[in-house]
Design a protein around this motif. Structure first.
Motif, PDB file in Angstrom:
ATOM      1  N   SER A   1      -3.333   0.999   0.888  1.00 18.89           N
ATOM      2  CA  SER A   1      -4.488   2.107   0.642  1.00 18.89           C
ATOM      3  C   SER A   1      -5.161   2.496   1.915  1.00 18.89           C
ATOM      4  N   TYR A   2      -5.428   1.456   2.814  1.00 13.62           N
ATOM      5  CA  TYR A   2      -6.105   1.913   4.105  1.00 13.62           C
ATOM      6  C   TYR A   2      -5.208   2.821   4.929  1.00 13.62           C
TER       7      TYR A   2
ATOM      8  N   ILE B   1      -8.244  -2.158 -17.652  1.00 12.14           N
ATOM      9  CA  ILE B   1      -8.918  -3.290 -17.234  1.00 12.14           C
ATOM     10  C   ILE B   1      -8.229  -3.472 -16.008  1.00 12.14           C
ATOM     11  N   SER B   2      -7.150  -3.299 -15.606  1.00 16.32           N
ATOM     12  CA  SER B   2      -6.461  -3.491 -14.567  1.00 16.32           C
ATOM     13  C   SER B   2      -6.701  -2.350 -13.440  1.00 16.32           C
ATOM     14  N   LEU B   3      -7.009  -1.065 -13.901  1.00 14.54           N
ATOM     15  CA  LEU B   3      -7.193   0.126 -13.106  1.00 14.54           C
ATOM     16  C   LEU B   3      -8.602  -0.303 -12.791  1.00 14.54           C
ATOM     17  N   ASN B   4      -9.652  -0.628 -13.571  1.00 12.96           N
ATOM     18  CA  ASN B   4     -10.869  -0.836 -13.073  1.00 12.96           C
ATOM     19  C   ASN B   4     -11.240  -1.812 -12.071  1.00 12.96           C
ATOM     20  N   MET B   5     -10.498  -3.093 -12.336  1.00 16.64           N
ATOM     21  CA  MET B   5     -10.799  -4.290 -11.397  1.00 16.64           C
ATOM     22  C   MET B   5     -10.226  -3.949 -10.243  1.00 16.64           C
ATOM     23  N   LEU B   6      -8.923  -3.272 -10.212  1.00 12.43           N
ATOM     24  CA  LEU B   6      -8.463  -3.067  -8.870  1.00 12.43           C
ATOM     25  C   LEU B   6      -9.112  -1.918  -8.053  1.00 12.43           C
ATOM     26  N   GLY B   7      -9.975  -1.163  -8.555  1.00 10.84           N
ATOM     27  CA  GLY B   7     -10.827  -0.170  -8.104  1.00 10.84           C
ATOM     28  C   GLY B   7     -11.912  -0.752  -7.250  1.00 10.84           C
ATOM     29  N   LEU B   8     -12.232  -2.181  -7.403  1.00 11.66           N
ATOM     30  CA  LEU B   8     -13.234  -3.052  -6.807  1.00 11.66           C
ATOM     31  C   LEU B   8     -12.660  -3.323  -5.360  1.00 11.66           C
ATOM     32  N   LEU B   9     -11.392  -3.193  -5.160  1.00 17.54           N
ATOM     33  CA  LEU B   9     -10.966  -3.640  -3.697  1.00 17.54           C
ATOM     34  C   LEU B   9     -11.399  -2.769  -2.849  1.00 17.54           C
ATOM     35  N   PRO B  10     -11.328  -3.184  -1.693  1.00 15.03           N
ATOM     36  CA  PRO B  10     -11.781  -2.215  -0.523  1.00 15.03           C
ATOM     37  C   PRO B  10     -10.816  -1.208  -0.174  1.00 15.03           C
ATOM     38  N   TYR B  11     -10.971  -0.045   0.006  1.00 11.04           N
ATOM     39  CA  TYR B  11     -10.095   1.070   0.150  1.00 11.04           C
ATOM     40  C   TYR B  11      -9.263   1.709  -0.835  1.00 11.04           C
TER      41      TYR B  11
END
Lengths: 126, 227
Positions: free
Chosen positions: A70-71, B81-91
């Motif tokens: 993603s980066y 739930i997986s889309l939402n949680m993965l969105g919290l990762l950076p970038y």
């Protein structure tokens, strides 16, 4: 060493001079690409996730790779942001690789037995 | 400066492929297929436990014809739930911050429940437009109000999910910027802001899970009324 045709060797076994032949012979059709992705996925899955005492390492490495991709994907866009905004993203970024490295190192040092089909030879009788 | 905070919601492209394509296909990799073994690996066991608990919880109050929806509602829950949680990762990019995606999920499913209700039991479905025991004079007004509330449901479903996630991401970015700008100037305030940021991140994790659950729960409620 048996004479395996160049095209069917794995990438690491191909010599530099044979690289052109290898690239030309590989299957780049959509079906071929999907098959290659499926093979890669199965290799990763059976090595890191489908094991007896799997920990967080298998999934964590996958997610760390996702963050890295993603980066790279957003690099154009991020490089225009000033340094200050960049820091807030970087800090969160530090926690993750450390966690991944620790967990993947631990996963290797435990007795990881990959669940392979040949290992299930135990019958009910004993 | 304010505009740059909203840039995180634009899907950036690399070689013409938007990042949303990667973000949407990643949950597929995270839920592997169970093998034919009696006992699977830990990841699959955990996921199986979660799926069976969730399905039991959601479908307990629904009668038998509604159980046909078990597959779609459970897979929707896992997806969200997986889309939402993965969105919290950076970038990373969160597809559920896009209103178009959430409306595309909400409208067809809501419409399906309404159409099922109208086709199989039209009287019962129309009866929901008038609560029991209303005074006679209020009946016309109440029917109009209930019809409006019926049609606003898909809008509410989609916008609720979008707004919660977008607001959360924006807050995280704002507070993080504040914390790091304050660090050289007023270290104490910066530390307080960092604690706030930590709490906010925990909240965001909770919100990510709760919002997915609420979405599916409300859909199951609409199903219950109509099936």
């Amino acid at each position: 060493m048996a004479d395996v045709p160049v095209v069917e060797k794995r990438l690491m076994d191909v010599k530099l001079g044979e690289l052109g032949t290898w690239m030309g012979g590989r299957d780049f059709t959509p079906n071929g690409l999907l098959a290659a992705i499926r093979r890669g996925h199965d290799r990763y899955y059976n090595k890191y996730i489908n094991v007896k005492k799997g920990g967080i390492g298998g999934v964590a490495m996958l997610l760390a790779g996702y963050v890295a991709i993603s980066y790279l994907w957003e690099y154009d866009h991020i490089s225009k942001i000033t340094f200050r905004n960049h820091i807030s993203n970087l800090c969160l970024l530090l926690v993750f690789p450390i966690l991944t490295l620790i967990s993947s190192y631990r996963a290797r040092s435990l007795e990881e037995v990959p669940l392979s089909l040949s290992s299930s030879h135990h019958t009910i009788g004993g | 400066m304010t505009l740059s905070f909203f840039d995180q919601f634009m899907s950036p492209t690399l070689l013409g492929i938007p990042l949303i394509a990667l973000a949407l296909t990643l949950p597929w990799v995270l839920f592997p297929q169970p093998s034919t073994r009696w006992m699977n690996n830990r990841l699959l066991t955990l996921q199986n436990w979660f799926i069976s608990r969730f399905t039991q919880q959601i479908f307990q109050p629904i009668n038998l014809p509604g159980h046909k929806w078990a597959l779609i509602l459970t897979s929707l829950m896992l997806f969200l739930i997986s889309l939402n949680m993965l969105g919290l990762l950076p970038y990373t990019f969160t597809p559920t911050t896009q209103l178009s995606l959430n409306m595309a999920l909400a409208v067809p499913l809501w419409l399906a429940t309404v159409i099922i209700g109208m086709r199989t039991q039209p009287t019962h479905a129309l009866g929901h437009l008038l609560p029991e025991g209303t005074p006679t004079l209020l009946i016309p007004v109440l029917i109009i109000i209930e019809t409006i509330s019926l049609f606003i449901r898909p809008l509410a479903l989609g916008v609720r999910l979008t707004a919660n996630l977008t607001a959360g991401h924006l807050l995280i970015q704002l507070i993080a910027t504040a914390a790091f700008v304050l660090l050289p100037i007023m270290p104490t305030t910066a530390i307080l802001t960092s604690i706030l940021l930590l709490l906010l991140t925990l909240l965001e994790v909770a919100v990510a899970m709760i919002q997915a659950y609420v979405f599916v729960l409300l859909l199951s409620l609409y199903l219950q009324e109509n099936v």
